[in-house]
Motif scaffolding. Sequence first.
Motif: not given
Length: 181
Positions: A114-127
């Motif tokens: 899962m892709a995310r921003s700098q925050s480890p808890d920011s994954a949403n839809s991108q992979f």
Amino acid sequence: MLKLAAVLALVAGPAFAVGLEIDVTGEANGTIKIDLFEDVAPNHVAQITAIANAGDYDNVVFHRVIEGFMAQTGDVENGVVGGNMSRAGTGGSDLGNIKAEFSDKPFDRGVVGMARSQSPDSANSQFFIMFDAGHFLNGQYTVVGEVTEGMDVVDAIKRGQGQSGSVSGTPDVMSAVRVTE
């Protein structure tokens, strides 16, 4: 004898696995089959399957593709064919972000994260799908699955430019994404 069979069924787990079938069009043409790891990242798998079942991954581009590293897709907000491609990779779904589900599964060739921003808890839809091993990602990003068929299709995805891997021109597209069991 029935008790033994019931115990064996419980130990073995469910007889089916959840996965994705992704039809890709563009420079790469074919189908990618992915086994999703419900036991490793249940919240991420639930979100991915909900997005796929809603049809929101259909006609979404591979917007970031880096040779020897990975191909990224899944921006259902800004990465849809016909949309504003200059913003592809900056959006997500209407669903909330997901808390990280790190595991000991390594980022090897064919692994889906899962892709995310700098925050480890920011994954949403991108992979993203790994072209090669990227063990520097281990414990930093959530592993959600692994390609079981179609790595030749993954390998054929149009590469992006420079270190960012942004794809210019006409990127390859996930024309249809289906959940399988």
